[in-house]
Design a protein around this motif. Sequence first.
Motif, PDB file in Angstrom:
ATOM      1  N   ASN A 171      34.167  38.476  25.227  1.00 32.80           N
ATOM      2  CA  ASN A 171      35.408  37.762  24.972  1.00 32.80           C
ATOM      3  C   ASN A 171      35.784  36.468  25.828  1.00 32.80           C
ATOM      4  N   ASP A 172      36.421  35.713  25.471  1.00 24.55           N
ATOM      5  CA  ASP A 172      36.905  34.478  26.061  1.00 24.55           C
ATOM      6  C   ASP A 172      37.905  34.728  27.339  1.00 24.55           C
ATOM      7  N   PHE A 173      38.857  35.613  27.129  1.00 23.26           N
ATOM      8  CA  PHE A 173      39.997  35.765  28.097  1.00 23.26           C
ATOM      9  C   PHE A 173      39.576  35.919  29.422  1.00 23.26           C
ATOM     10  N   PRO A 174      38.596  36.770  29.747  1.00 24.87           N
ATOM     11  CA  PRO A 174      38.266  37.320  31.128  1.00 24.87           C
ATOM     12  C   PRO A 174      37.359  36.012  31.848  1.00 24.87           C
ATOM     13  N   THR A 175      37.117  34.880  31.052  1.00 29.89           N
ATOM     14  CA  THR A 175      36.085  34.003  31.555  1.00 29.89           C
ATOM     15  C   THR A 175      36.911  32.580  32.000  1.00 29.89           C
ATOM     16  N   LEU A 176      38.193  32.586  31.701  1.00 29.50           N
ATOM     17  CA  LEU A 176      39.116  31.482  32.035  1.00 29.50           C
ATOM     18  C   LEU A 176      39.343  31.217  33.409  1.00 29.50           C
ATOM     19  N   LYS A 177      39.805  32.168  34.094  1.00 28.43           N
ATOM     20  CA  LYS A 177      39.865  32.112  35.591  1.00 28.43           C
ATOM     21  C   LYS A 177      38.696  31.759  36.585  1.00 28.43           C
ATOM     22  N   PRO A 178      37.310  32.369  36.255  1.00 31.03           N
ATOM     23  CA  PRO A 178      36.142  32.013  36.797  1.00 31.03           C
ATOM     24  C   PRO A 178      35.666  30.467  36.271  1.00 31.03           C
ATOM     25  N   HIS A 179      36.089  30.292  35.236  1.00 30.05           N
ATOM     26  CA  HIS A 179      35.461  28.870  34.837  1.00 30.05           C
ATOM     27  C   HIS A 179      36.508  27.746  35.395  1.00 30.05           C
TER      28      HIS A 179
END
Length: 513
Positions: free
Chosen positions: A299-307
């Motif tokens: 999923n994309d939503f858990p990747t935004l913060k670490p990105h």
Amino acid sequence: MAIKTYHQNQLHLIPHSFDDLIPEKHPVRLVNKVLDQIDSSPLVNAYDESGRPGYHPLLMLKIMVYAYMTNTYSSRKIEKALRENINFMWLSNMTIIDHNTINRFRNSKLEQCFKDIFKQIVLMLAEEGVITLKEIYTDGTKLEAQANRYTFVWGNAIKTNKAKMLKQLDELWKYAHQIEVGDQEPSKLEITEISSHTIDQVLKAIDDRLNEHSIQPDQATKKKLGAVKKNFKNRLIDYEEKEKILDGRNSYSKTDHDATFMRMKEDHMKNGQLKAGYNVQISTENQVIVNYSVHQNSNDFPTLKPHLEQMRELYGEEQFQELEVITADAGYGSEENYQYLEQQGLLAYIKYSTFDLERRQQRGKKAKQNLKNKQYLHYNAIDDYYVCPMGQHMTKIKDKQTKTSSGFIQHISIYEAQRCEGCPLRSSCHKSQGNRRIERNHHLEHYRTLMYERLLSEEGIEKRKRRSIEVEPVFGHIKSNRGFKRFTLRGMRKVNLEFGLHALAHNMMKMAA
């Protein structure tokens, strides 16, 4: 018939130069010029002072970047190009480099300082005015890993097998305890998690009871007991090793432990299947990749913060603070992301999951109201209650907390109607046995209202239009035009570097254009 003379072995008074054969505005000249301007000291420092002198790091970097610009990813093909391709021969000054040397440079030397090189190229574009680094458009895509498609390990399968092992231990425990209590109801094995200590404890208790009463178990029980003694510990060790590799994921590939099985889109009809892959995130401005990251989440939503945290680490706190606006699609619309972006002082234009549905209903398309949907229920914010379709107040009965996979705490309020029995609208309102209950996340609803107004503003409409011509063409260029749909390296560390080379090559091609 007039024919020009042809003498293959004729000598030339002035030998040909490769420089004369390469056009003035050829991309290889840009690679040479730009990389001559960067600070290559971090790359030089990656080499040992002792040992046999190696090829110059800047030479190796130029070859590697230009190779990815020309869709040449294999170290053997790069070696071949150094012998046959005029552009490579000019860039390397006729230096022939073995494919093993090229591979070692890519996998060990370049990895240590590649992010710094990538940052320097992006900052060059910022100095030229191509980008501002104040506004980014973010999106992700899934790329297939260099892994076997049919050798996999599933986390749920391990949980199921461990539960079966625990059930067999419980049956043996009941059998042994039945020997002492006779016809009475045997006690249950009060163990919820199986371990090596648990297995030893249960087997010892069973053996003690059988020896104490001098009883030989029946053939079926004896076979089951032997299987437990022989296999359970080894199986448990194997499961624990696999769970360590999973590290909270639901699957991994046996040939690339860092790859997670994800559903890939195969064609325009979205006929896909599960394959081992990685979730690649990029942020662009004017179709220039300013940041990239590789993740194991489907999923994309858990990747935004670490990105974004990787972007902060890459450019430094001072440069990151200049970022003002971020635009992304509904895959990132979660309470956690909205709150994080607000804390960072970023103006977000990110849809939530039901934004497009609400817009269609507002325009009259599929406008039939669904009474089961809580968005059609009136909410009184002052007295904190909902009004059901029959006009009854649905009061709050309790609050609860839920935790997401990333550890974020959500606060949920639960509301319940008073008298649903005998209501004429009950069949179209809800199907529960008692009174109707609904859950509401007030914090998330606040962000949804804020995003709805922001996305429908003139600037919001322009951002949504711009997003479709910012990130999507970049992925289309990399995956379709350049044919990069599957990684050639394995492991998170190497995969990160490989996509970084593609991102840098893309930016260099934008500079050349």
